[in-house]
Design a protein around this motif. Structure first.
Motif, PDB file in Angstrom:
ATOM      1  N   ALA A  22      37.089  -2.392 -26.520  1.00 26.51           N
ATOM      2  CA  ALA A  22      36.963  -3.850 -26.589  1.00 26.51           C
ATOM      3  C   ALA A  22      36.940  -4.459 -25.192  1.00 26.51           C
ATOM      4  CB  ALA A  22      38.110  -4.431 -27.398  1.00 26.51           C
ATOM      5  N   TRP A  23      37.726  -3.923 -24.268  1.00 22.25           N
ATOM      6  CA  TRP A  23      37.718  -4.419 -22.887  1.00 22.25           C
ATOM      7  C   TRP A  23      36.326  -4.275 -22.272  1.00 22.25           C
ATOM      8  CZ3 TRP A  23      36.974  -2.133 -18.029  1.00 22.25           C
ATOM      9  CH2 TRP A  23      37.392  -2.902 -16.923  1.00 22.25           C
ATOM     10  N   ASN A  24      35.604  -3.237 -22.704  1.00 21.17           N
ATOM     11  CA  ASN A  24      34.245  -3.007 -22.210  1.00 21.17           C
ATOM     12  C   ASN A  24      33.195  -3.774 -22.999  1.00 21.17           C
ATOM     13  OD1 ASN A  24      33.831  -0.838 -19.965  1.00 21.17           O
ATOM     14  ND2 ASN A  24      35.582  -0.126 -21.169  1.00 21.17           N
ATOM     15  N   GLY A  25      33.606  -4.524 -24.019  1.00 15.99           N
ATOM     16  CA  GLY A  25      32.669  -5.395 -24.731  1.00 15.99           C
ATOM     17  C   GLY A  25      32.283  -4.952 -26.118  1.00 15.99           C
ATOM     18  N   LEU A  66      49.838  -2.708 -28.604  1.00 17.75           N
ATOM     19  CA  LEU A  66      49.542  -4.042 -29.114  1.00 17.75           C
ATOM     20  C   LEU A  66      50.141  -5.112 -28.209  1.00 17.75           C
ATOM     21  CD1 LEU A  66      50.075  -3.449 -32.950  1.00 17.75           C
ATOM     22  CD2 LEU A  66      47.915  -3.955 -31.804  1.00 17.75           C
ATOM     23  N   GLY A  67      51.320  -4.846 -27.660  1.00 15.50           N
ATOM     24  CA  GLY A  67      51.907  -5.773 -26.698  1.00 15.50           C
ATOM     25  C   GLY A  67      51.064  -5.887 -25.434  1.00 15.50           C
ATOM     26  N   LEU A  68      50.525  -4.761 -24.985  1.00 13.38           N
ATOM     27  CA  LEU A  68      49.634  -4.785 -23.819  1.00 13.38           C
ATOM     28  C   LEU A  68      48.406  -5.641 -24.108  1.00 13.38           C
ATOM     29  CD1 LEU A  68      48.517  -3.789 -21.056  1.00 13.38           C
ATOM     30  CD2 LEU A  68      47.579  -1.823 -22.298  1.00 13.38           C
ATOM     31  N   ALA A  69      47.786  -5.429 -25.272  1.00 15.14           N
ATOM     32  CA  ALA A  69      46.581  -6.184 -25.609  1.00 15.14           C
ATOM     33  C   ALA A  69      46.884  -7.668 -25.759  1.00 15.14           C
ATOM     34  CB  ALA A  69      45.963  -5.639 -26.893  1.00 15.14           C
ATOM     35  N   ILE A 123      43.238  -8.849 -24.723  1.00 13.96           N
ATOM     36  CA  ILE A 123      42.098  -7.997 -25.053  1.00 13.96           C
ATOM     37  C   ILE A 123      41.937  -7.981 -26.572  1.00 13.96           C
ATOM     38  CG2 ILE A 123      41.125  -5.670 -24.896  1.00 13.96           C
ATOM     39  CD1 ILE A 123      42.989  -5.225 -22.486  1.00 13.96           C
ATOM     40  N   PRO A 124      40.726  -8.192 -27.092  1.00 12.22           N
ATOM     41  CA  PRO A 124      40.522  -8.189 -28.549  1.00 12.22           C
ATOM     42  C   PRO A 124      40.784  -6.804 -29.139  1.00 12.22           C
ATOM     43  CG  PRO A 124      38.617  -9.111 -27.386  1.00 12.22           C
ATOM     44  CD  PRO A 124      39.480  -8.465 -26.354  1.00 12.22           C
ATOM     45  N   ALA A 125      41.296  -6.778 -30.349  1.00  7.61           N
ATOM     46  CA  ALA A 125      41.453  -5.535 -31.113  1.00  7.61           C
ATOM     47  C   ALA A 125      41.700  -5.908 -32.563  1.00  7.61           C
ATOM     48  CB  ALA A 125      42.619  -4.698 -30.581  1.00  7.61           C
ATOM     49  N   VAL A 126      41.216  -5.081 -33.473  1.00  6.66           N
ATOM     50  CA  VAL A 126      41.458  -5.296 -34.903  1.00  6.66           C
ATOM     51  C   VAL A 126      42.124  -4.051 -35.476  1.00  6.66           C
ATOM     52  CG1 VAL A 126      40.390  -5.597 -37.177  1.00  6.66           C
ATOM     53  CG2 VAL A 126      39.595  -6.958 -35.230  1.00  6.66           C
ATOM     54  N   VAL A 127      43.204  -4.279 -36.210  1.00  7.02           N
ATOM     55  CA  VAL A 127      43.950  -3.190 -36.850  1.00  7.02           C
ATOM     56  C   VAL A 127      44.020  -3.468 -38.346  1.00  7.02           C
ATOM     57  CG1 VAL A 127      46.142  -1.967 -37.011  1.00  7.02           C
ATOM     58  CG2 VAL A 127      45.342  -2.801 -34.784  1.00  7.02           C
ATOM     59  N   TRP A 128      43.568  -2.519 -39.143  1.00 10.81           N
ATOM     60  CA  TRP A 128      43.747  -2.588 -40.591  1.00 10.81           C
ATOM     61  C   TRP A 128      45.019  -1.838 -40.948  1.00 10.81           C
ATOM     62  CZ3 TRP A 128      41.207  -4.924 -44.676  1.00 10.81           C
ATOM     63  CH2 TRP A 128      40.057  -5.642 -44.342  1.00 10.81           C
ATOM     64  N   ASP A 129      45.988  -2.546 -41.488  1.00 12.44           N
ATOM     65  CA  ASP A 129      47.241  -1.951 -41.927  1.00 12.44           C
ATOM     66  C   ASP A 129      47.245  -1.929 -43.451  1.00 12.44           C
ATOM     67  OD1 ASP A 129      49.807  -1.191 -42.545  1.00 12.44           O
ATOM     68  OD2 ASP A 129      50.795  -2.905 -41.609  1.00 12.44           O
ATOM     69  N   ILE A 130      46.987  -0.743 -44.023  1.00 14.78           N
ATOM     70  CA  ILE A 130      47.017  -0.588 -45.479  1.00 14.78           C
ATOM     71  C   ILE A 130      48.453  -0.194 -45.821  1.00 14.78           C
ATOM     72  CG2 ILE A 130      45.859   0.398 -47.473  1.00 14.78           C
ATOM     73  CD1 ILE A 130      44.007  -1.078 -45.470  1.00 14.78           C
ATOM     74  N   GLN A 131      49.238  -1.172 -46.245  1.00 14.83           N
ATOM     75  CA  GLN A 131      50.681  -0.986 -46.360  1.00 14.83           C
ATOM     76  C   GLN A 131      51.062  -0.031 -47.491  1.00 14.83           C
ATOM     77  OE1 GLN A 131      52.693  -5.143 -45.607  1.00 14.83           O
ATOM     78  NE2 GLN A 131      50.685  -5.463 -46.518  1.00 14.83           N
ATOM     79  N   ARG A 132      52.154   0.683 -47.233  1.00 16.16           N
ATOM     80  CA  ARG A 132      52.727   1.589 -48.220  1.00 16.16           C
ATOM     81  C   ARG A 132      54.244   1.441 -48.177  1.00 16.16           C
ATOM     82  NH1 ARG A 132      51.708   7.330 -44.979  1.00 16.16           N
ATOM     83  NH2 ARG A 132      53.855   7.587 -44.255  1.00 16.16           N
ATOM     84  N   SER A 133      54.925   2.151 -49.053  1.00 15.82           N
ATOM     85  CA  SER A 133      56.383   2.027 -49.124  1.00 15.82           C
ATOM     86  C   SER A 133      57.043   2.724 -47.938  1.00 15.82           C
ATOM     87  CB  SER A 133      56.913   2.623 -50.427  1.00 15.82           C
ATOM     88  OG  SER A 133      56.424   1.897 -51.535  1.00 15.82           O
ATOM     89  N   ARG A 162      37.397 -14.418 -30.304  1.00 13.42           N
ATOM     90  CA  ARG A 162      37.588 -15.830 -29.994  1.00 13.42           C
ATOM     91  C   ARG A 162      38.949 -16.074 -29.327  1.00 13.42           C
ATOM     92  NH1 ARG A 162      36.106 -20.771 -32.614  1.00 13.42           N
ATOM     93  NH2 ARG A 162      36.897 -22.463 -31.322  1.00 13.42           N
ATOM     94  N   LEU A 163      39.968 -15.396 -29.831  1.00 17.82           N
ATOM     95  CA  LEU A 163      41.321 -15.610 -29.327  1.00 17.82           C
ATOM     96  C   LEU A 163      41.726 -14.604 -28.253  1.00 17.82           C
ATOM     97  CD1 LEU A 163      43.024 -16.280 -32.772  1.00 17.82           C
ATOM     98  CD2 LEU A 163      42.651 -17.980 -30.962  1.00 17.82           C
ATOM     99  N   GLN A 164      40.895 -13.568 -28.060  1.00 18.36           N
ATOM    100  CA  GLN A 164      41.197 -12.528 -27.071  1.00 18.36           C
ATOM    101  C   GLN A 164      42.588 -11.944 -27.311  1.00 18.36           C
ATOM    102  OE1 GLN A 164      40.475 -14.184 -23.146  1.00 18.36           O
ATOM    103  NE2 GLN A 164      38.600 -15.190 -23.828  1.00 18.36           N
ATOM    104  N   THR A 165      42.771 -11.405 -28.502  1.00 16.28           N
ATOM    105  CA  THR A 165      44.094 -10.914 -28.890  1.00 16.28           C
ATOM    106  C   THR A 165      43.947  -9.956 -30.066  1.00 16.28           C
ATOM    107  OG1 THR A 165      46.362 -11.689 -29.279  1.00 16.28           O
ATOM    108  CG2 THR A 165      44.629 -12.653 -30.645  1.00 16.28           C
ATOM    109  N   PRO A 166      44.924  -9.094 -30.308  1.00 15.70           N
ATOM    110  CA  PRO A 166      44.879  -8.260 -31.514  1.00 15.70           C
ATOM    111  C   PRO A 166      45.014  -9.093 -32.787  1.00 15.70           C
ATOM    112  CG  PRO A 166      46.414  -7.360 -29.903  1.00 15.70           C
ATOM    113  CD  PRO A 166      46.055  -8.736 -29.438  1.00 15.70           C
ATOM    114  N   VAL A 167      44.279  -8.713 -33.805  1.00 18.46           N
ATOM    115  CA  VAL A 167      44.377  -9.312 -35.133  1.00 18.46           C
ATOM    116  C   VAL A 167      44.624  -8.176 -36.120  1.00 18.46           C
ATOM    117  CG1 VAL A 167      43.154 -10.560 -36.955  1.00 18.46           C
ATOM    118  CG2 VAL A 167      42.873 -11.249 -34.561  1.00 18.46           C
ATOM    119  N   LEU A 168      45.633  -8.315 -36.959  1.00 21.95           N
ATOM    120  CA  LEU A 168      45.957  -7.284 -37.940  1.00 21.95           C
ATOM    121  C   LEU A 168      45.628  -7.789 -39.342  1.00 21.95           C
ATOM    122  CD1 LEU A 168      48.272  -7.136 -35.495  1.00 21.95           C
ATOM    123  CD2 LEU A 168      49.008  -5.178 -36.872  1.00 21.95           C
ATOM    124  N   VAL A 169      44.944  -6.958 -40.114  1.00 21.16           N
ATOM    125  CA  VAL A 169      44.619  -7.278 -41.502  1.00 21.16           C
ATOM    126  C   VAL A 169      45.545  -6.458 -42.386  1.00 21.16           C
ATOM    127  CG1 VAL A 169      42.800  -7.522 -43.219  1.00 21.16           C
ATOM    128  CG2 VAL A 169      42.217  -7.552 -40.777  1.00 21.16           C
TER     129      VAL A 169
END
Length: 608
Positions: A279-282, A301-304, A309-319, A371-378
């Motif tokens: 993402a840093w490279n575009g 994630l704290g660094l990003a 730096i943009p990043a997207v993380v899909w968290d498919i939650q479990r127990s 847009r926000l230049q930050t990690p977004v978690l789904v």
């Protein structure tokens, strides 16, 4: 006896690895093809072959898709769980079992109906291979169910032909096994049962698909070109879906070159590192993981967040916690994801509730991250990710353009007197960034995780650090206006219910049950964090709000208190965290009990 049409729960109890998944899946899809709304839940073990597995199908003409307590028909094919499977049948329900051997006396229930079919005996003369007999046992009980429940037989045989297309040698014996089961039910059993199905048009144009598949496809349509991941249940199929769709849509037809990068990293740390570097490279980049992976990714994630730096993380939650129950569902990662990493760190979260939103939010998350230049978690979960669900059709607007945010071009750099990577020139907390190689002389900056000034120069100045942290908080306020809005239905009452993600599945049925008792609630389905103005207004306008969530520690309630400064006394938790999906019966019982205990007025009482 009067018939009960298109309204029951059937559960198949099998042994993992016995080949039952194919037959059970065909059962659900046959009803779907008959236009009947169904919801499926695959309850499978996290260990090796041979352990118990269950497949549940909710059949509802009204379109109720949430889990319902109790079973109307139990197809009991696992001796190990036979006792508990029989116990789960509601009075008046049906037990379908293999009566090649007599049913033991301790399993007899006089308040249910037994349907014995000598499956093992029937298959012995038909199939010489013991492995074949084991596999076709599942297809045979499917044929019997077709007669017992009045399922259109040509729908099922057509599905067999489609499923084994190209493997024609398998089609005839599968259809033969179906006919064996159907013929036995017609000749020896009371078919059809009072519980049965009938062709309907209640499905409309909806489709059935897994949320993880929709997430992978949506990431492709959203412009992702890099996926780095490490296998973990229940998220692996998000990455696999992305790769499968890329093989069809992201390979240059002339050169054969791949226009995407797909990397299985050595661990979750490496995966998120690849995503951030890409993402840093575009490149638009994402990863898919579950709660344990988010824990490992927290430092990156704290660094990003701090380096923006943009990043997207899909968290498919479990127990959880720890390994927990890897193949059970939960909503236990909210706080860990929202504040992942140490220090004052906050991340936007999206909460999809169905496959269409998995598709839509995949693209939205990539736009938001840029847009926000930050990690977004789904935050999806196993319930949504790994089960086929009814969903509105997926749609993509070809006129849509990706929102890459504030990325400067070489021409824009030439027109600027000076470039400050972390300057807030627009008052929204978001600075302008450049991509490597944009300009031969201008726009370069050093990305660091340590404190810096507006021009990316290292400093430990208290004033510079505080200005930076205040700007990041301003960016958080900007995010409130950009994330998906909550869905609110208001009736002007003083009591509401707030929920998110897959807790939305049982809510319509729970509301109907409560309405019969005179309990009418305004509703708010939260779709994102930070909470928008509409969520803040909903909380402020109601005297009492039930917060429905699937975790032990009331994590959504905690976020509402922390972020909106809400009076804790007005937020009443409805918590379920046993690993299955929350049911309408549970929600109804908990809210009804609260009304009874606190003598709250009901609409019928007010009118009288």
């Amino acid at each position: 006896m009067s018939s009960n049409i298109n309204d029951f729960v059937i559960r198949f109890a099998n042994v993992n690895g016995s080949g039952s998944a194919s037959a059970n899946g065909m059962f659900a899809k046959a009803l779907f093809r008959m236009g009947i709304p169904v919801a499926t839940r695959n309850i499978f073990p996290s260990n090796i072959q041979g352990l118990p597995t269950w497949f549940e199908v909710r059949v509802s003409e009204k379109g109720y898709l949430g889990r319902r307590e109790g079973v109307d028909i139990m197809v009991a094919m696992n001796a190990e769980t036979f006792a508990e499977d029989i116990d789960s049948i509601l009075p008046g329900g049906y037990l379908l079992y293999d009566n090649s051997k007599p049913l033991a006396k301790e399993f007899v229930r006089h308040d249910i109906h037994e349907i014995g079919i000598p499956l093992a005996t029937m298959l012995l003369p038909e199939f010489a291979d013991p492995k074949q007999r084991s596999l076709f046992k599942n297809i045979t009980y499917l044929g019997a169910l077709a007669a017992l429940l009045n399922i259109e037989f040509d729908v099922i045989t057509g599905m067999v032909s489609t499923q084994y297309k190209g493997k024609d040698a398998l089609i005839e014996p599968n259809i033969r096994a179906l006919e064996l089961g159907r013929n036995y039910a017609v000749e020896y059993l009371s078919a059809p049962l009072p519980l049965q199905v009938r062709r309907s048009d209640a499905v409309g144009d909806r489709i059935m698909m897994e949320g993880n598949d929709a997430a992978g496809l949506g990431s492709l349509y959203g412009g992702a070109t890099v996926c780095a991941w490490y296998p973990i249940t229940p998220s692996t199929s998000v990455a696999e879906s992305f790769e499968n769709h890329c093989k069809k849509l992201r390979i240059d037809q002339q050169s054969g070159h791949k226009n995407y990068a797909f990397m299985q990293a050595e661990d979750e740390l490496a995966a998120i590192g690849i995503v951030i570097g890409s993402a840093w490279n575009g490149a638009r980049s994402f990863t898919a993981t579950s709660g344990p992976g988010v824990s490992l990714m927290s430092e990156f994630l704290g660094l990003a967040y701090f380096a923006e730096i943009p990043a997207v993380v899909w968290d498919i939650q479990r127990s959880g916690p720890s390994t927990g129950m890897p193949t059970r569902t939960q909503q236990g990662d909210l706080i860990g994801a929202a504040y992942a990493s140490h220090g004052d760190t906050k991340h936007p979260l999206l909460f999809p509730a169905n496959p269409k939103e998995c598709f839509d939010f995949a693209a939205d998350a990539l736009d938001l991250a840029d847009r926000l230049q930050t990690p977004v978690l789904v935050l999806s979960d196993l319930e949504l990710g790994m089960n086929e669900s009814l969903s509105e059709p997926l749609q993509w607007d070809d006129a849509r353009r990706y929102d890459r945010g504030k990325v400067l071009s070489a021409q824009q750099l030439d027109e600027m007197e000076s470039f400050g990577r972390y300057l807030d020139v627009d008052g929204d907390g978001v600075g302008y960034r450049t991509l490597p190689g944009t300009h031969p002389e201008k726009g370069a900056f050093f990305t660091r995780g340590t404190s810096r000034d507006e021009y990316a120069a290292y400093t430990e100045s208290p004033d510079a650090y505080q200005r930076n942290m205040e700007r990041l908080q301003l960016k958080w306020q900007t995010a409130r206006q950009l994330v998906p809005s909550a869905e609110i239905v208001g009736r002007g009452g003083s009591v509401g219910v707030l929920y998110f993600g897959t807790t939305s599945l049982p809510i319509p049925e729970a509301l109907d049950k409560l309405a019969v008792k005179g309990i009418h609630l305004d509703t708010c389905r939260v779709r994102a964090f930070p909470f928008g103005d509409e969520v803040e207004a909903f909380v402020a306008e109601h005297d009492l709000i039930f917060v429905v969530e699937q975790n032990r520690d009331a994590q959504m309630r905690t976020l509402l208190i922390n972020e909106l400064q809400t009076n804790p006394a007005k937020l009443i938790s409805i918590l379920y965290f046993a690993g299955l999906s929350i049911s309408a019966d549970f929600i109804d019982a908990q809210i009804s009990a609260y009304y009874e205990e606190h003598k709250l007025a009901r609409l019928t009482e007010v009118k009288s």
